[in-house]
Design a protein around this motif. Structure first.
Motif, PDB file in Angstrom:
ATOM      1  N   GLU A 116       0.820  -1.203   0.000  1.00 42.42           N
ATOM      2  CA  GLU A 116       0.000   0.000   0.000  1.00 42.42           C
ATOM      3  C   GLU A 116       0.860   1.261   0.000  1.00 42.42           C
ATOM      4  N   THR A 120       1.047   3.965  -3.059  1.00 45.44           N
ATOM      5  CA  THR A 120       0.712   5.365  -2.791  1.00 45.44           C
ATOM      6  C   THR A 120       1.841   6.280  -3.243  1.00 45.44           C
ATOM      7  N   ARG A 121       3.069   5.881  -2.924  1.00 45.55           N
ATOM      8  CA  ARG A 121       4.224   6.681  -3.333  1.00 45.55           C
ATOM      9  C   ARG A 121       4.379   6.689  -4.847  1.00 45.55           C
ATOM     10  N   LYS A 123       2.119   6.489  -7.165  1.00 43.87           N
ATOM     11  CA  LYS A 123       1.139   7.415  -7.740  1.00 43.87           C
ATOM     12  C   LYS A 123       1.574   8.871  -7.536  1.00 43.87           C
ATOM     13  N   GLU A 270      -8.417   6.817  -2.396  1.00 46.13           N
ATOM     14  CA  GLU A 270      -7.921   7.018  -3.766  1.00 46.13           C
ATOM     15  C   GLU A 270      -8.048   8.467  -4.217  1.00 46.13           C
ATOM     16  N   PRO A 274      -5.327  11.744  -0.861  1.00 44.64           N
ATOM     17  CA  PRO A 274      -4.102  12.185  -1.537  1.00 44.64           C
ATOM     18  C   PRO A 274      -4.169  13.625  -2.044  1.00 44.64           C
TER      19      PRO A 274
END
Length: 367
Positions: A116, A120-121, A123, A270, A274
């Protein structure tokens, strides 16, 4: 907030569904006009005797003449992205450089090097490079080109080169600014307004970020509790023949609610968290940009004061002041143009983000 209402008016003839409203606002360059496409993917873990780190594949496709090839593929680690950001800030002190994800993303929510965390990083790094690629000035930065095209050993060699003229100029600005106390005397009203706007924006976006994380945590706790109640009702139905069907129905309903809540949480993770956190980082970056603009202004003010006090040769200082005035004007113009562009993109991002959350909530409650 009245300062954000200028983008909230629509013609009565325009459809007012959320999707149609979003489609009216598109401030990034249209895809057909772009000539540089970047993808960050394929994370790989590397373990050495000294450290463990992740590298990401960076694929670039372009039709620009200054590139020797139309496609490049390189691998970069997080430290390389940090280097690029610092070089862009050094070369363009009053442009708004996109934020990088922090060393640890969403503290307390994900483990470092978990799937995860890495996703996340990835993206965030993908968005970082594409925001630079879409920027009318940063996209042509030489260090950005080297980052996209150089092999690992070439990039390492380039990093070892000494600081250039711009870096030394930046050190001079910081040295002068450290001696300046209080507000800049001759700051134009435009930049005072920008400072005030960013102070308010920073407070509000940080509050929204905290609220969003609190909502996400409460949803997670709610989901964990619901996951326990479904099996409880199923077991209960086995010992209550008279209401067995009703209890099984409740268990099935809870199971469907769990699935719907999981989808809702995935959408928050999502699309909402962020974006809000990116603009928390943007608020810090913009305050830094405004400080750097003031530092350049402070350097000019100190020279003007020295000339007025006749502490040195007038001709020599007059020439220096002329160069500094040009430098301040360039810095001001760069920031003004970037500020307008940033505000438009921010407003579009916020509008699309909250519309997306609203639509997800509607679907959730319908289910």
């Amino acid at each position: 907030d009245a300062s954000l209402t200028e983008v909230n008016s629509f013609s009565p003839s325009v459809p007012i569904s959320p999707s149609s409203m979003i489609n009216q606002y598109k401030f990034e360059d249209a895809p057909e006009l772009r000539d540089l496409f970047i993808t960050v993917d394929d994370p790989e873990s590397h373990v050495t005797a000294i450290e463990t780190f992740i590298t990401y594949r960076v694929v670039t496709k372009t039709t620009r003449g200054e590139f020797d090839s139309s496609e490049y593929e390189v691998r970069r680690r997080y430290q390389d992205f940090l280097w690029l950001k610092s070089k862009l800030e050094e070369a363009h002190p009053t442009l708004i450089i996109p934020p990088l994800p922090e060393k640890f993303i969403v503290k307390g929510m994900v483990e470092r090097f978990s799937d995860e965390f890495i996703e996340t990083r990835r993206k965030a790094l993908h968005k970082f490079l594409n925001r630079i690629a879409d920027h009318p000035t940063l996209t042509f930065n030489e260090d950005f080109k080297i980052f996209l095209t150089a092999q690992a050993w070439e990039l390492s060699s380039h990093k070892k080169q000494g600081p250039g003229l711009l870096s030394r100029m930046g050190q001079t600005v910081r040295a002068v600014a450290s001696s300046v106390r209080g507000a800049v005397k001759n700051r134009p009203e435009t930049f005072t307004e920008m400072n005030n706007y960013m102070e308010t924006f920073s407070q509000k976006i940080n509050l929204l970020d905290k609220i969003a994380h609190r909502i996400y945590k409460e949803e997670r706790d709610y989901l964990n509790e619901m996951k326990e109640y479904g099996p409880v009702h199923t077991l209960w139905s086995a010992s209550e023949e008279g209401v067995a069907d009703s209890l099984k129905g409740v268990a099935g309903c809870l199971d469907r609610c769990c699935r719907a809540t999981e989808k809702r949480m995935a959408a928050l993770a999502e699309h909402l968290l962020p974006i809000l956190h990116e603009y928390v980082l943007y608020s810090e970056i913009l305050m830094g940009v405004l400080r750097r603009r003031d530092q350049i202004q402070g350097e000019l003010d100190s020279k003007v004061d020295a000339l007025a006090n006749k502490k040195t040769e007038n001709d020599l200082f007059s020439e220096e002041i002329g160069k500094l005035e040009d430098k301040v004007e360039r810095a001001n113009n760069a920031l003004k143009a970037d500020w307008d562009r940033w505000k438009q993109n921010m407003q579009w991002d916020m509008r699309s983000t909250f519309t997306n959350v609203a639509e997800n909530n509607l679907r959730y409650y319908e289910e």
